[in-house]
Scaffold this active site. Structure first.
Site, PDB file in Angstrom:
ATOM      1  N   LYS B  26       0.829  -1.206   0.000  1.00 29.26           N
ATOM      2  CA  LYS B  26       0.000   0.000   0.000  1.00 29.26           C
ATOM      3  C   LYS B  26       0.865   1.258   0.000  1.00 29.26           C
ATOM      4  O   LYS B  26       0.648   2.168  -0.806  1.00 29.26           O
ATOM      5  CB  LYS B  26      -0.934  -0.021   1.221  1.00 29.26           C
ATOM      6  CG  LYS B  26      -1.869   1.188   1.306  1.00 29.26           C
ATOM      7  CD  LYS B  26      -2.651   1.204   2.617  1.00 29.26           C
ATOM      8  CE  LYS B  26      -3.810   0.247   2.629  1.00 29.26           C
ATOM      9  NZ  LYS B  26      -4.980   0.743   1.852  1.00 29.26           N
ATOM     10  N   ARG B  96      -3.034   2.819   8.677  1.00 30.81           N
ATOM     11  CA  ARG B  96      -3.346   1.524   8.034  1.00 30.81           C
ATOM     12  C   ARG B  96      -2.086   0.672   7.937  1.00 30.81           C
ATOM     13  O   ARG B  96      -1.009   1.184   7.677  1.00 30.81           O
ATOM     14  CB  ARG B  96      -3.857   1.752   6.608  1.00 30.81           C
ATOM     15  CG  ARG B  96      -5.251   2.322   6.499  1.00 30.81           C
ATOM     16  CD  ARG B  96      -5.654   2.352   5.026  1.00 30.81           C
ATOM     17  NE  ARG B  96      -7.055   2.685   4.851  1.00 30.81           N
ATOM     18  CZ  ARG B  96      -7.536   3.901   4.631  1.00 30.81           C
ATOM     19  NH1 ARG B  96      -6.726   4.935   4.572  1.00 30.81           N
ATOM     20  NH2 ARG B  96      -8.834   4.095   4.472  1.00 30.81           N
ATOM     21  N   GLY B 105      -7.645  -7.905   5.205  1.00 35.38           N
ATOM     22  CA  GLY B 105      -8.478  -8.022   6.393  1.00 35.38           C
ATOM     23  C   GLY B 105      -7.798  -8.654   7.588  1.00 35.38           C
ATOM     24  O   GLY B 105      -8.421  -8.852   8.623  1.00 35.38           O
ATOM     25  N   MET B 107      -5.053  -7.509   9.198  1.00 33.29           N
ATOM     26  CA  MET B 107      -4.445  -6.580  10.153  1.00 33.29           C
ATOM     27  C   MET B 107      -5.370  -5.381  10.373  1.00 33.29           C
ATOM     28  O   MET B 107      -6.446  -5.305   9.790  1.00 33.29           O
ATOM     29  CB  MET B 107      -3.055  -6.182   9.668  1.00 33.29           C
ATOM     30  CG  MET B 107      -2.075  -7.353   9.807  1.00 33.29           C
ATOM     31  SD  MET B 107      -0.398  -6.919   9.339  1.00 33.29           S
ATOM     32  CE  MET B 107      -0.577  -6.630   7.601  1.00 33.29           C
ATOM     33  N   ARG B 363      -3.709  -0.836  -7.055  1.00 35.04           N
ATOM     34  CA  ARG B 363      -2.942  -2.080  -7.047  1.00 35.04           C
ATOM     35  C   ARG B 363      -3.388  -2.909  -8.245  1.00 35.04           C
ATOM     36  O   ARG B 363      -4.462  -2.689  -8.802  1.00 35.04           O
ATOM     37  CB  ARG B 363      -3.179  -2.857  -5.756  1.00 35.04           C
ATOM     38  CG  ARG B 363      -4.648  -3.184  -5.538  1.00 35.04           C
ATOM     39  CD  ARG B 363      -4.880  -3.880  -4.198  1.00 35.04           C
ATOM     40  NE  ARG B 363      -6.321  -4.004  -3.976  1.00 35.04           N
ATOM     41  CZ  ARG B 363      -6.868  -4.375  -2.834  1.00 35.04           C
ATOM     42  NH1 ARG B 363      -6.107  -4.625  -1.789  1.00 35.04           N
ATOM     43  NH2 ARG B 363      -8.171  -4.489  -2.727  1.00 35.04           N
ATOM     44  N   HIS B 481     -16.336 -39.446  -4.323  1.00 31.94           N
ATOM     45  CA  HIS B 481     -16.383 -40.190  -5.589  1.00 31.94           C
ATOM     46  C   HIS B 481     -16.756 -39.261  -6.743  1.00 31.94           C
ATOM     47  O   HIS B 481     -16.088 -39.239  -7.779  1.00 31.94           O
ATOM     48  CB  HIS B 481     -17.405 -41.327  -5.458  1.00 31.94           C
ATOM     49  CG  HIS B 481     -17.595 -42.112  -6.716  1.00 31.94           C
ATOM     50  ND1 HIS B 481     -18.647 -41.896  -7.574  1.00 31.94           N
ATOM     51  CD2 HIS B 481     -16.859 -43.091  -7.265  1.00 31.94           C
ATOM     52  CE1 HIS B 481     -18.550 -42.738  -8.598  1.00 31.94           C
ATOM     53  NE2 HIS B 481     -17.474 -43.482  -8.428  1.00 31.94           N
ATOM     54  N   SER B 792      11.675 -41.949 -17.037  1.00 40.55           N
ATOM     55  CA  SER B 792      10.480 -41.184 -16.725  1.00 40.55           C
ATOM     56  C   SER B 792      10.282 -41.241 -15.222  1.00 40.55           C
ATOM     57  O   SER B 792      10.130 -42.316 -14.650  1.00 40.55           O
ATOM     58  CB  SER B 792       9.272 -41.766 -17.455  1.00 40.55           C
ATOM     59  OG  SER B 792       8.131 -41.026 -17.116  1.00 40.55           O
ATOM     60  N   CYS B 859       6.120 -38.553 -15.168  1.00 43.09           N
ATOM     61  CA  CYS B 859       4.743 -38.970 -15.420  1.00 43.09           C
ATOM     62  C   CYS B 859       3.959 -39.136 -14.124  1.00 43.09           C
ATOM     63  O   CYS B 859       2.918 -39.758 -14.106  1.00 43.09           O
ATOM     64  CB  CYS B 859       4.714 -40.241 -16.249  1.00 43.09           C
ATOM     65  SG  CYS B 859       5.513 -41.643 -15.456  1.00 43.09           S
ATOM     66  N   TYR B 879      10.497 -33.420 -20.886  1.00 46.16           N
ATOM     67  CA  TYR B 879       9.054 -33.220 -20.955  1.00 46.16           C
ATOM     68  C   TYR B 879       8.397 -33.545 -19.622  1.00 46.16           C
ATOM     69  O   TYR B 879       8.989 -34.209 -18.768  1.00 46.16           O
ATOM     70  CB  TYR B 879       8.424 -34.073 -22.074  1.00 46.16           C
ATOM     71  CG  TYR B 879       8.471 -35.555 -21.810  1.00 46.16           C
ATOM     72  CD1 TYR B 879       7.466 -36.178 -21.073  1.00 46.16           C
ATOM     73  CD2 TYR B 879       9.507 -36.343 -22.299  1.00 46.16           C
ATOM     74  CE1 TYR B 879       7.513 -37.535 -20.812  1.00 46.16           C
ATOM     75  CE2 TYR B 879       9.556 -37.699 -22.049  1.00 46.16           C
ATOM     76  CZ  TYR B 879       8.562 -38.294 -21.303  1.00 46.16           C
ATOM     77  OH  TYR B 879       8.605 -39.632 -21.028  1.00 46.16           O
TER      78      TYR B 879
END
Lengths: 903, 903
Positions: B26, B96, B105, B107, B363, B481, B792, B859, B879
């Protein structure tokens, strides 16, 4: 151009004992003996290097080799004054394998090479012994057709249809038709006829004539020796022993000498000292008019070598010393010469041919543990060897044999065992026969030694097993209940002695024709698995001043510390007596297993079944005095030495009873429903408990459990301090994978330490550290070492995680892995230096980078394995920790590691 | 001497946006705006550095700080033309907090500081608004007594007994007694009386007078801001977000300006572009005669900022553009100024006090995925940002939102949801309500979109779940599930919408007052977890040309390859459409799970139950066509791209049925006894199956299984080649821990390859490689790379073994570990770079040392996690491979990693 052929003999020797890799063990020692001017029959060695060439060239002999062999053969002929293939004065040869490491009986030999139509008559004339010559010819045909013509050609006959078997059948038929009892009854004429039949049979079965040309015979025999390196037996032996296939074998071609040329000939084997006891006496056996194999075969009782080593069994026979004093003196001089040269006990073979002594072999002799120890100390005192060499002379595994009372080997030699089984627990034991656990306990109460004999044992026999001096079972293998229990206690035990028939009801047993009943005396040699009737004298090797002196030497050479894994004050005491320098692993949970644990276990279970922190705290309060008492007794037993106490490790579900009966009992005791127990068990159930909620993870979830244990440690130590003792507790956090786990736990340790100081007035001195048993802990060892003052490698778990092998489940594929050479050894027995070893190295280096006085040990089961001890030494650990009975073994292994490293 | 106070405002600014760490977010932005000569109310920032000093000094203000503050305050007074504490022309201040990272929120803030007996009358005179002044005073007393006098003093009142609650009770009583409906009804006199009562109550409850001295007020407020850094909420927020405690907060002291000073005052919030859609239009809301909190609170409907962004809800209200065109123009100029300065969309707060515009905050604005994408591409085209910056502007996680049809955000804004739940599957869905799986299937058959609503789902619902456009359950969490299945399919899903009451029998549901029945239309926003009645329009973001252009940009910047984990030809096709460059993991065993697998599974089970090699071979022959067919279809779907096929991995016991019914069925099908099945199951049972007989270990024990699979791969590929296709199979050996395992398996691969070539005439081109998922494999990677052409990383298992965490059992302690900060994240979601990362690094370096063109990928499930992709880029992998729906996310993460590395 490489030299492939090395001569040896009186007229010039090219090699020596140091050339073992090139000439093989046998060839190198023949060369060495020849250099010492001992009477070695001349010959030459074709190198292991050529063997590799031979395989690369698909079994061909190069021209250059043929030239080298021809030259060497000429030198041999000159030396021996005979010529190979000469009709009048024929030289015969032997061809023998010889790898750099002994592979007894795994490769091939062909003797009497060069005997053929052309040379037979000359040899008969020369030896004056027609029968001897045809007997030699018969042996040659048998051996050659089998080894050279069948095996080396990869012919695989059906079972019992091999050429050797078929030839033997012919001889059997002849003996039967002539009603001969023994081969000795065969006459020269018989043998001559037999040789003819043999040659016909060879042609018939193998489709080739038996070679009648000396050249053909020689090259065939040499090729067969080389090929036997890749024979089935040799390959599987190499697999088991871990001998690389590319080492290859040498081939030794040597002039034949004959101990069976008549009554002025003989053959024998001898040891420069007694291989069973170590006694510094020339010890051996010999036979007149015999070949080497006859001495070993046991058909004739061999004669003793000299007067002072005669035994009950051969006292009536002439010794070599009596028979031919001059030859004996010559042999005894050779003995002295060899010992002072090799500086170790030698195993030698000799032959006397028509009054002339020949040396055929010499090598370091195998010996019992007792003998190894005794010889090492004797030779040290004789000035033959120095201290490091003496320490190297006893194998750690042999020490095991020395830590238990053993059957007097002299006495044992005099009698035959009535049965044999698997040597499950080392040492010897002697006592009255008992057939039940109760009888064993009763006998022990009356102060009588007893031997407990059972079909097999089960946990109900444990009291009796503890009471008995030795155990004998008719069934079961090396991992049976009896074997496991016995080894754990270091108790003499033989299992699987199948010949024993037990009549439990009648309290008797029969073994063949022997019948024994309860109260009769039996002697067991658990180191060899032999059972004797009656009482044989025992030697208590631990009281052996020689052993004590040796272990003193060992400790002088050793830099690595040796501690013990002990869970009870009793174990701690035993281990201390065996030289343990502290406890490397005290498992707090072990007080909940085994005898007398019921009260503590009940309270532990109550804690586990608690539903709230308050309930759990209350249950922990009840548990506290048990834990504290156990710790205090152990700290006291190790007064003045460090005791590493591991915080609770196993997952809690291990303690929830599984059987309906046990659940019911617990429910009644705790006043809860069995359903509640079942439910808690299900809650705690894990798919992979080894990687589950255990170790420090328990402490993170239930800090009150950690707190209770830590309080028990500090209060126990504080009380001991107030009683004038010097406790050195080391608090060890298990299953750590992150430094924060140590920090979280340390907060509790610090707080409780202050509280105990407040309460008792004692600021307990202690170390705070961690097991290193998770791969991640190794990789982050520097971070861990910021909190931990010591590391202890838990190589059981570390091996599990590094390989992804569950120790409980490895049985499904371990054997395949050993067979395929994927694993060289069971990694739970011997540290896998390649993989797990790297993790250990990483942890040591990173750990010490963060804390340079970090104390590092190992407390996995491999701590008592000599190869693993050697690794730990090189990994710069401070100590190893192992089970009490392995402490001396670890001490020796540590000393040997230090000595080897200095070289 | 460090400078602790930084001024900002028209008459001089010390800081700028780059000083975020020192001034907080800020403070730095206020300074930056002031530098840009935007109308920022003057003030000053006390640095985060001082906050640390403040804690070190136990909450004392040093003299030097007091001097700096006095000087800064004087400058502020001069700039604003008012004086703090002045009776006639009083300046009021706000205090502030402001940390370097936003902690919304968490502080404290105190407004109206400086209002007291001495200054009230001056302010009334100046503002001409007595009610406004007493209202401000009331707010000051409430806020100050709460924040400064109670919280900052660590007073912990009982629930509901805090000073704020007690003061609010007084106001409520007054409103009740006067029958007022709203705070707005309170008169100046009422408020004045209320302030008196408030001050009395403060004294009574907290035992101290409310401070009436401006100096006391100011220092109290500053101290409270600092102290709130260590307040309970802030500390726990930091724990969750991983913000270090030593960062501290700055304190911003700024002149108060008032949007509630009358009808010529106003306050508002705005975004320089639309944060929901990204549209390049100035977008915001404002209210006349109001404070900032009123705009957010939602009591009054805020006015629109301008004409073109008016919506249905606020069309009737005046825009700022209409009301005060000049002020709007000034604000719009500021908007342009800020965007061209910050080169990003800004979220701003402004206040108009008596006709004068002030900027209070700016900001970077939060935005939806759609908006982020659209803004990035717009700004790129506008020339505001370059390509790398555009790629960095969309968070990988936001992309998820863009890959599914989504509810049109404009339309969504117009309506209220009827229920909310957990956002389990992203995107939007709209369709007819159905309550059973069968109804869903039926609706789909008729071509109707439907939403399947269930209490919770189970495997029997799977067909219906597949058929439905979206899923909604009343119960269950993010791992239920329904959630798992939906995420796997990338299907829109909301779970745990507890407000829904389902009447399955009546095929209807109620939510509060809404009653809906089968056939009614429902819309789900699965990204946000919101349920709407009726049909909302959808946007199919994948067809968005803007997205396609963006992904093109992404691929230009990316060097790391992205493949997919796909077990079926269908998955392969989806992934290919999402840009997968091959398959990184095809699990052969997955054909035995799920729909249509019965025949194959039966044959697999037959193989497992085989008692001899011959039986097993016969069963494998039956299985062969299934395996080959599956592989062929997948290779075909990935024509021209590599497909890594993993040989059978899971332990065989996973396939032995557990339930008695299933066993009976299998026994009947195979014509064997159920007892035989039970027995085989017991034989195969393992204590720790994750470390058991699985992966390559199966192939070592049962080479015929490997052979069958390899043959299926080569025959499938050969047939495709003959059909003119270009298959690129890569054979991958799982669970490898030793190079010999690879060599043993390679023998089979080579042999079968030759046999298939013989049979089909095609020499299939392929790669041979291994999973790296066992720690030992990492340590011995150089040896493995001699056989393996690719690696892999199986980071699931590697994480299990490295930590010793069973993934199935980690639930027992994971939460404790996250709470205690032992783990920063679930290592199965995000690669543990510290530990597992070291193993990966070791393997990469060693592997490439032995084979420099070794292809290396990953993988494990972490392959689609942006942080893990970043790690893989830095570890120099070739990769990553992830589930189909995560492929675009991985592509973006890979591009961002490359861009960040270039900086």
């Amino acid at each position: 151009m490489a030299k492939y052929v090395y001569c040896f003999g009186p007229h010039g020797t090219d090699g020596d004992a140091s050339m073992r890799n090139l000439l093989g063990g046998k060839g190198a020692n023949l060369a060495e003996m020849a250099k010492l001017e001992l009477p070695v029959p001349a010959g030459f060695t074709i190198t292991t290097q050529f063997c590799s060439v031979y395989f690369r060239e698909d079994g061909k002999f190069t021209d250059s080799l043929k030239q080298e062999v021809a030259a060497a053969l000429r030198q041999t002929e000159e030396t021996m004054g005979m010529n190979y293939g000469d009709p009048d004065n024929p030289l015969l040869l032997s061809t023998r394998s010889g790898a750099r490491q002994s592979m007894p009986g795994m490769m091939e030999t062909v003797l009497n090479v060069g005997l053929c139509t052309r040379t037979i008559s000359g040899l008969i004339k020369k030896s004056g012994n027609e029968r001897f010559v045809y007997d030699a010819y018969r042996r040659l045909i048998t051996m050659y057709s089998d080894v050279v013509m069948e095996k080396a050609e990869d012919i695989e006959p059906e079972e019992g249809q091999g050429i050797r078997a078929q030839l033997e059948k012919i001889m059997d038929r002849m003996k039967k038709s002539k009603k001969y009892k023994s081969d000795m009854d065969l006459t020269a004429k018989d043998l001559k006829r037999l040789c003819e039949s043999y040659k016909k049979k060879v042609k018939e079965v193998l489709g080739r004539e038996f070679p009648d040309d000396p050249e053909d015979q020689l090259w065939g025999a040499i090729g067969a020796v080389f090929k036997s390196w890749n024979g089935r037996r040799a390959v599987s032996y190499r697999k088991i022993e871990g001998i690389p296939g590319d080492w290859s074998t040498a081939c030794n071609v040597q002039s034949m000498v004959f101990g069976n040329m008549g009554s002025d000939s003989a053959t024998g084997v001898a040891f420069t000292r007694n291989p069973a006891t170590g006694e510094n006496k020339f010890y051996g056996e010999w036979l007149i008019d015999a070949q080497g194999e006859d001495v070993v075969a046991g058909i004739r009782t061999p004669n003793p070598l000299n007067e002072e080593t005669k035994s009950e069994q051969n006292r009536h026979l002439d010794s070599l010393q009596q028979q031919w004093p001059e030859l004996y003196q010559q042999l005894d001089d050779i003995r002295t010469n060899l010992e002072s040269h090799y500086k170790d006990m030698q195993d030698i073979e000799f032959t006397i041919q028509q009054g002339k002594l020949y040396m055929l072999q010499c090598r370091a002799g195998k010996r019992t543990g007792t003998a190894a120890l005794s010889m090492a100390m004797d030779m040290l005192h004789e000035g033959l060897i120095d201290e490091p060499t003496a320490v190297m002379r006893v194998e750690p595994a042999q020490l095991d044999e020395l830590l238990h009372p053993i059957v007097d080997p002299d006495a044992e030699q005099m009698v035959d065992p009535i049965a044999s089984g698997l040597p499950a627990g080392p040492g010897g034991a002697c006592g009255q026969l008992v057939f039940t656990s109760a009888d064993a306990v009763a006998a022990a109460k009356q102060g009588n030694n007893c031997i407990l004999v059972r079909e097999e044992t089960n946990p109900e026999d444990v009291e009796g097993m503890r009471a008995a001096a030795g155990l004998l079972t008719a069934r079961g293998g090396m991992t049976s209940h009896a074997a496991l229990v016995a080894r754990g206690w270091g108790k003499c035990c033989i299992v699987g002695a199948a010949a024993i028939k037990i009549d439990l009801h009648g309290k008797s047993m029969t073994v063949g024709t022997h019948k024994l009943k309860a109260g009769d005396t039996l002697t067991l040699n658990g180191t060899r698995g032999l059972v004797y009737e009656g009482e044989l004298p025992m030697i208590d090797a631990t009281e052996n001043p020689c052993l004590q002196e040796f272990m003193q030497l060992v400790d002088d050479k050793r830099t690595l510390g040796v501690r013990t894994n002990a869970d009870t004050p009793e174990d701690a005491k035993v281990a201390r007596a065996f030289g343990a320098e502290g406890i490397g692993l005290f498992r707090t949970e072990h007080m909940f297993y085994g005898k007398g644990s019921d009260d503590a276990l009940l309270r532990l279970r109550k804690m586990i079944l608690s539903k709230t922190v308050e309930e759990r705290r209350a249950a922990l309060d009840e548990l506290f005095p048990f834990v504290k008492g156990d710790i205090k007794a152990t700290l006291e037993a190790m007064d003045g030495l460090p005791v590493t106490i591991r915080l609770l490790d196993p997952p809690l579900h291990e303690f929830v009873p599984q059987s309906p009966a046990a659940r019911k009992e617990l429910a009644a005791a705790l006043g809860i429903s069995t359903a509640a127990i079942v439910k808690r068990g299900e809650q705690l159930h894990e798919t992979n408990p080894m990687m589950g909620h255990r170790g420090v993870r328990l402490g993170v979830t239930y800090p009150e459990i950690t707190e209770m244990q830590v309080r028990a440690i500090f209060e126990a130590a504080a009380e001991l301090v107030n009683e004038g003792k010097a406790p050195h507790p080391e608090i060890m956090v298990p299953v750590t994978c992150d430094a924060t786990e140590l920090n979280v736990t340390k907060e509790i340790v610090d707080r409780v330490h202050a509280e105990v100081q407040e309460k008792t007035g004692v600021a307990v001195e202690y170390l705070y550290g961690t097991m290193i048993e998770i791969p991640r802990a190794c990789l982050l060892a520097d971070e861990l070492a910021r909190s931990a003052e010591f590391f202890s490698f838990g190589t059981n778990d570390l091996t599990q995680m590094a390989f992804g092998f569950s120790r409980d489940d490895i049985g499904g594929f371990l054997q395949n892995y050993l067979d395929e050479n994927i694993l060289e050894a069971d990694p739970f027995q011997t540290i896998d230096t390649e993989g797990v070893g790297q993790l250990i190295q990483i942890a040591v280096i990173k750990g010490r980078s963060a804390r340079n006085d970090l104390k590092i040990g190992i407390c996995g089961e491999q701590g008592g394995d000599p190869a693993s001890v050697d690794f730990c030494f090189h990994a710069r650990l401070d100590y190893v920790s192992c089970s009490p009975y392995r402490v001396p073994i670890a001490r020796l292994a540590a000393a040997q590691a230090a000595i080897k490293a200095k070289k």
